[in-house]
Scaffold this motif. Structure first.
Motif, mmCIF file in Angstrom:
data_model
loop_
_atom_site.group_PDB
_atom_site.id
_atom_site.type_symbol
_atom_site.label_atom_id
_atom_site.label_comp_id
_atom_site.label_asym_id
_atom_site.label_seq_id
_atom_site.Cartn_x
_atom_site.Cartn_y
_atom_site.Cartn_z
ATOM 1 N N LEU A 173 -9.031 -33.805 72.173
ATOM 2 C CA LEU A 173 -10.067 -34.451 72.976
ATOM 3 C C LEU A 173 -10.032 -35.975 72.822
ATOM 4 N N VAL A 174 -9.766 -36.480 71.628
ATOM 5 C CA VAL A 174 -9.654 -37.945 71.526
ATOM 6 C C VAL A 174 -8.309 -38.426 72.059
ATOM 7 N N ASP A 175 -7.276 -37.603 71.935
ATOM 8 C CA ASP A 175 -6.004 -37.957 72.595
ATOM 9 C C ASP A 175 -6.228 -38.164 74.092
ATOM 10 N N GLY A 176 -7.101 -37.355 74.650
ATOM 11 C CA GLY A 176 -7.374 -37.421 76.087
ATOM 12 C C GLY A 176 -7.919 -38.767 76.544
ATOM 13 N N PHE A 177 -8.492 -39.523 75.610
ATOM 14 C CA PHE A 177 -8.995 -40.856 75.977
ATOM 15 C C PHE A 177 -7.843 -41.797 76.356
ATOM 16 N N GLY A 178 -6.652 -41.452 75.882
ATOM 17 C CA GLY A 178 -5.483 -42.263 76.244
ATOM 18 C C GLY A 178 -5.512 -43.666 75.660
ATOM 19 N N ILE A 179 -5.963 -43.789 74.426
ATOM 20 C CA ILE A 179 -5.969 -45.109 73.793
ATOM 21 C C ILE A 179 -4.632 -45.295 73.072
ATOM 22 N N PRO A 180 -3.839 -46.290 73.476
ATOM 23 C CA PRO A 180 -2.553 -46.492 72.799
ATOM 24 C C PRO A 180 -2.747 -46.701 71.292
ATOM 25 N N HIS A 181 -1.860 -46.100 70.511
ATOM 26 C CA HIS A 181 -2.000 -46.173 69.055
ATOM 27 C C HIS A 181 -2.069 -47.615 68.550
ATOM 28 N N VAL A 182 -1.249 -48.492 69.140
ATOM 29 C CA VAL A 182 -1.215 -49.882 68.646
ATOM 30 C C VAL A 182 -2.527 -50.613 68.868
ATOM 31 N N TRP A 183 -3.394 -50.095 69.701
ATOM 32 C CA TRP A 183 -4.683 -50.758 69.926
ATOM 33 C C TRP A 183 -5.704 -50.453 68.835
ATOM 34 N N LYS A 184 -5.405 -49.472 67.997
ATOM 35 C CA LYS A 184 -6.478 -48.953 67.142
ATOM 36 C C LYS A 184 -6.777 -49.812 65.927
ATOM 37 N N ASN A 185 -5.737 -50.316 65.297
ATOM 38 C CA ASN A 185 -5.943 -51.263 64.203
ATOM 39 C C ASN A 185 -6.913 -50.788 63.136
ATOM 40 N N ALA A 186 -6.755 -49.550 62.726
ATOM 41 C CA ALA A 186 -7.578 -49.035 61.627
ATOM 42 C C ALA A 186 -6.632 -48.573 60.526
ATOM 43 N N ALA A 187 -6.721 -49.242 59.380
ATOM 44 C CA ALA A 187 -5.779 -48.961 58.294
ATOM 45 C C ALA A 187 -5.803 -47.485 57.895
ATOM 46 N N ILE A 188 -6.992 -46.876 57.896
ATOM 47 C CA ILE A 188 -7.051 -45.466 57.452
ATOM 48 C C ILE A 188 -6.223 -44.538 58.319
ATOM 49 N N LEU A 189 -6.053 -44.887 59.579
ATOM 50 C CA LEU A 189 -5.263 -44.007 60.437
ATOM 51 C C LEU A 189 -3.797 -44.034 60.020
ATOM 52 N N GLU A 190 -3.381 -45.153 59.462
ATOM 53 C CA GLU A 190 -1.988 -45.259 59.039
ATOM 54 C C GLU A 190 -1.781 -44.594 57.679
ATOM 55 N N GLU A 191 -2.809 -44.682 56.832
ATOM 56 C CA GLU A 191 -2.594 -44.369 55.421
ATOM 57 C C GLU A 191 -3.042 -42.981 54.979
ATOM 58 N N GLU A 192 -4.151 -42.494 55.555
ATOM 59 C CA GLU A 192 -4.815 -41.371 54.911
ATOM 60 C C GLU A 192 -3.947 -40.117 54.854
#
Lengths: 696, 696
Positions: free
Chosen positions: A633-652
């Motif tokens: 469902l959040v994939d459906g928003f179509g937000i490019p990954h590079v726009w997110k800029n949240a360290a936890i998404l890269e690391e957790e």
């Protein structure tokens, strides 16, 4: 009640439905705005943020992407809907840049375009579009924010000098919170009370220089700085005070009201209030953009929180070999999934609103058609209602997302703090939400006939003799579909499955209609009491005593509009899996909205106690069905990954895997070491909670 | 239902009741902390904020005001309640300083004091108190926040070198969000899994140097910076990673567990989990302080919003010669007054909690009495529940106050943005609120017998065969009074006036008991299903499917505790006017709480539809009665004016007066100018809304 959802759904199919009519604008933004330059920056000083955002605004102008809303003869595309969609996409990046762009090209440029005439366009639009002429939209005053009609700045025409005298009579009339004012603005569209030939003519707008070539305030203009704010550090909000500033006659933006050389006033709209709200009505784009941008920021926050909740683990549980991921907890689902469903619902409603706005404005400004006043008023009401719904949803949901990420959600590097701080002002700018709800209510009470978009005064209309309007619901775009669904519901509500769409729609309709009728009844009763010779009610109390009821009416109305837009949006889904998923999500939106107000439905006999309890069970069952699809469902928003800029998404995810490897290795070692004791013998004393005897 | 309130009430009488048992500590703070140095500063960089707050912490230490909680032999006052009250007063100033002080003297100093023994006290307490030795409380890990028992940092004893080997096995075990770590900390109390003689012994704490004299990290310690945060910029939160760091044997804080030279482990508490939660239980002060500080910040925000709403005007109304002040609007009252009532309720509950904490801790630590485990567990549950209630109330209410001040509420100079940003982390630190509610629920389900203060695992207790506890409510301090009031309610609820205190109390009691019984019933049913041979329920689902229900139980419990504290607090009011005002405010707290959950009361037959609708009318009537006392109620908080630092409080009243003078003069001039026309003749065209014909 058994789920019919496929195991997986292609998020691209969801995105296609959400992208809608301006999909090309969204695609272009996804491809072109990937530049890391547009990403938010954390920990800047106010000065650093302002300088960076000013530079970016110039670069954005150079891409030509800001011209969507301007006339073709100046290099624009005359695409009102596209321009609002473009702002909405910009809102996935640094929100200071979005607001700066909104001020420059939406508010300032928009006012010159829509309130000015040819000579203003020729002289200023090219420089406005290129950002060579940064400008302000100077409407709000320190003492009059939402109550624009009561502005106290005056602009008095003097036929001898053929100039206006622009003046701030006292501090409460100072222009305040004005974007672009503290640092960049060279001119400002200033709203003030026009006086000519000794007669007040109501609020008009002038294009006024405020800084010279060197960036110094021009004589008579005092510029203050609003200083640090909760967020939006890159926007230079400031204060403007005018001390009898001389403004040339031709700087009046005179599309709706003209002052001749001798001071004679003319206008094609005779009634002053009507004229004022016609002028204001052309500026609806700003309010639509704020709602849309709030939607983007909320989707970004949900994207971050849902992904983090899918990898972050907390607490062991019997029968599970690893700790539980947050998204598996019912209460975590309760926090995120209804919010996610609401974000989908609002995205569909926003898409519908942008389309309506585009069609109304294109008819008038491109095709030269006469303004359809009813359509215009209804557009303003929708814009106000959805601005309220989107921005309060943003404030609540981004807060929830930040808390759902625990301590990590408090660190700037994980984006959520800035999303919260930057969007926080959305609930009170471009119209305070509470005041906007009154505007919506006023439209409902009067059928838009006399509403004019006035921000006060749902009160005053109670004195209109023919307030006695019947409470009739105007159906939204999908009226045929909605009517069919509602009519198909069998008579007795108690037997209808809670997931019957027609029943849900009927509940939303009933609540709106019943609340509206009640408000009308109470206002009428109060008005009668007001004129009672023995115990007159104070006129203010006539309105004030029902203010909460009236605002609930507006809220119920907006909820219905949003649900109907969701229902209509599902029809656009071609893929059966996407359609099934959206259907289930729509159930969650509808039923969690009813659940949140179940007290009302119980009070009004629309739910029995048993059915009301069953509702909670059904919502929980829906959460279980939707759990496997949260990331989709959040994939459906179509937000490019590079726009997110949240360290936890890269690391957790990596951290959790490393821990799991280590844990497994340690357990193996323990088992090997304990090879000659009873199985698991040495483990009773470990702190591994699955092994702790019950009750310890 | 007619108001019996006097026209005016002396706020000093309210303040006296609120000040309570530690009034002397509050008085001292009001007199001594007036120094503008302690005021928050806006627009600083992270580095500037950190340096200022470090300096202030040193100055605060020099005043001797930080010693309240420490033993008398080190110059303290052994006054646990006083130390917490002192932190609560500090929270009216810069919240970064409050948190910095809480970390240094509450968490770090408190751990050394309560988990260490004489040799640690002698060696370190003086320097800790003077701030010569800044330190950290290194418990939380990136991968284990609330789940402290699952920490992955290890500390392994080596008898050969008589040292421990402290080690971070992977990134998820890194210590994170640690205050004082990024810049100032010289030592840290580090929590880790003790291993000795090859046996894991559970979580213990060590005092570990992390920086040398020059401020550089000692070998083996890697220090990271958490960087900019949503707020609390002055607190240097950071990350600590240990690479096989050698820690001398005597640095184990060994009050509850000792390791002999040869590695033999001893403890007076045999059960490992019991030992762990006994250790943690001594640290309850931190959680109590967070709740108290959240209370202060909320009262500050309400003080600002209520005063602003009393002078700021918006929109004209018929029959009023000036625009309406915000506080006169029903919907504005709806925003602020129930929140104000809740703040009073929570202040009374917090006062009661601090008193209980003080008595329990003084008995053990000063008078050497044995720990009363049931009392200790109940204290922990209350501390958790009120931390949740206070911090969520803060988050909601400060947000409301910021919105209630419109654009002004978004400017840093008006204080509200910083209050919001700084307190935002309170809902997730010192225990995530959702997890803490589970702790409260666990206590209710097991009668505290097996609760241990564990933050997970209300789940696991469902497997205890004798979970079949009867749902019996423990009454709070005022049990005699409460019982009398409840028993005095006549039988049939429908006839009892809504403002009958006994009926209100009975509603709160009924909801808690019924919800608790339902949760027990559902858990038992699930547990039976779990062991069904044909359709077993997954063990995790046993708990998870009722998680929302269980958390509602905890919430209902906390609400009752808070109401009972309010009722008891009113008894302390000697002045009849203050007492009457508090009585009315308590009605508002009780009835708006019931109103917010009216769906539940309707579902469970405790409200008829008619009575539920009447409830809304009664709440509105209470708002009307309390309206004239809004400013008195915030005056009652006793916040010195110099602490407020909100520009709008200084400016707004003056601006409104200037505008009014100007308006009156202009109107006089118009009337004079229009002397020979019909009265008001020239005014029909002005934009003054009272004169605009209806419908325009």
């Amino acid at each position: 009640m058994t789920s019919t959802l496929p195991r997986t759904v292609d998020p691209a199919c969801l995105q296609e439905v959400l992208d809608g009519r301006w999909a090309h604008v969204r695609r272009d933004a996804r491809e072109q705005l990937g530049d890391p330059e547009y990403a938010p920056v954390y920990g800047e000083s106010v000065q650093e943020a302002r300088e960076r955002v000013t530079r970016l605004a110039g670069e954005l102008a150079a891409t030509g992407r800001v011209g969507l809303g301007f006339p073709k003869e100046y290099g624009g595309e005359a695409d009102a809907g596209g321009s609002v969609t473009s702002i909405e996409m910009l809102a996935y990046g640094d929100l200071s840049l979005m607001v700066k762009a909104g001020v420059q090209w939406g508010l300032f440029g928009g006012a010159v375009q829509l309130l000015g005439t040819r000579r203003h366009h020729d002289a200023y639009l090219p420089d406005i579009m290129s950002f060579a002429l940064p400008g302000c939209f100077a409407m709000t005053e320190t003492g009059h924010g939402s109550d624009v009609q009561q502005l106290r700045t005056t602009c008095t025409y003097d036929p001898d000098t053929r100039t206006f005298d622009l003046h701030t009579p006292h501090e409460a009339a100072r222009k305040d919170y004005i974007g672009n004012a503290a640092k960049d603005g060279r001119m400002a569209v200033v709203f003030a009370q026009l006086v000519t030939q000794g007669e007040p003519r109501g609020v008009h707008a002038w294009l006024v220089p405020i800084r010279d070539e060197d960036g110094n305030p021009v004589p008579g203009v005092t510029i203050g700085d609003d200083g640090p704010k909760a967020g939006l550090l890159g926007v230079d909000n400031g204060r403007l005070t005018f001390d009898h500033v001389r403004v040339p006659r031709e700087m009046l933006l005179d599309r709706y009201g003209q002052v001749a050389e001798d001071g004679t006033y003319t206008s094609s709209i005779e009634n002053e209030t009507r004229r004022f709200f016609t002028m204001l009505g052309t500026l609806v784009r700003g309010r639509v953009s704020v709602g849309g941008s709030a939607g983007s920021a909320t989707r970004m926050a949900l994207d971050i929180a849902v992904r983090y909740g899918d990898v972050r683990r907390q607490f062991a549980a019997p029968g599970r070999d690893r700790e539980i991921v947050l998204n598996d907890y019912l209460v975590h689902q309760r926090k995120l999934l209804p919010a996610l469903a609401t974000s989908y619902a609002l995205a569909f409603a926003q898409e519908e609103l942008v389309g309506t706005m585009h069609d109304v404005q294109t008819a008038v400004h491109e095709h030269g058609e006469a303004v359809d006043e009813a359509a215009q008023r209804e557009l303003e009401s929708r814009a106000a209602g959805l601005k309220v719904a989107n921005t309060w949803h943003a404030t609540r949901t981004i807060q929830t997302c930040r808390e759902a990420c625990g301590g990590a959600g408090y660190l700037a590097e994980n984006r959520l703090p800035q999303l919260k701080a930057d969007t926080d002002v959305f609930t009170t700018f471009e119209g305070d939400n509470t005041v906007l709800l009154q505007l919506v209510a006023k439209g409902l009470l009067t059928g838009y006939r006399d509403a004019f978009g006035s921000l006060d005064g749902w009160g005053r209309v109670a004195f209109v003799a023919d307030l006695v309007r019947e409470a009739v619901l105007e159906r939204t775009a999908a009226r045929g579909l909605i009517a069919r669904l509602v009519d198909a519901v069998p008579g007795r509500d108690d037997d209808v499955p809670l997931r019957d769409r027609g029943w849900q729609l009927r509940m939303f309709e009933f609540r709106e209609k019943h609340t509206l009728e009640g408000a009308i009844r109470r206002l009428r009763r109060n008005a009668a009491t007001a004129s009672s010779p023995t115990h007159p009610m104070e006129p203010f109390a006539v309105f004030n005593s029902v203010q909460d009821h009236v605002l609930r009416t507006a809220q119920a109305h907006v909820d219905r509009i949003v649900l109907e837009a969701f229902v209509a949006g599902i029809e656009r889904a071609a893929d059966p899996g996407a359609r099934a998923l959206l259907d289930t999500l729509c159930d969650l939106y509808a039923l969690s909205t009813i659940e949140a107000d179940k007290g009302w439905f119980l009070e009004h006999g629309q739910l029995t106690a048993a059915r009301s309890k069953a509702l909670t069970g059904t919502v929980n069952a829906l959460l279980g069905e939707l759990r496997p699809h949260m990331v989709t469902l959040v994939d459906g928003f179509g937000i490019p990954h590079v726009w997110k800029n949240a360290a936890i998404l890269e690391e957790e995810a990596g951290r959790q895997e490393a821990m799991h490897r280590e844990d497994t290795a340690a357990q193996d070692a323990r088992l090997r070491a304990a090879g000659d004791t009873a199985p698991g013998g040495s483990r009773d004393d470990t702190a591994t909670s699955v092994d702790v005897p019950p009750g310890q």
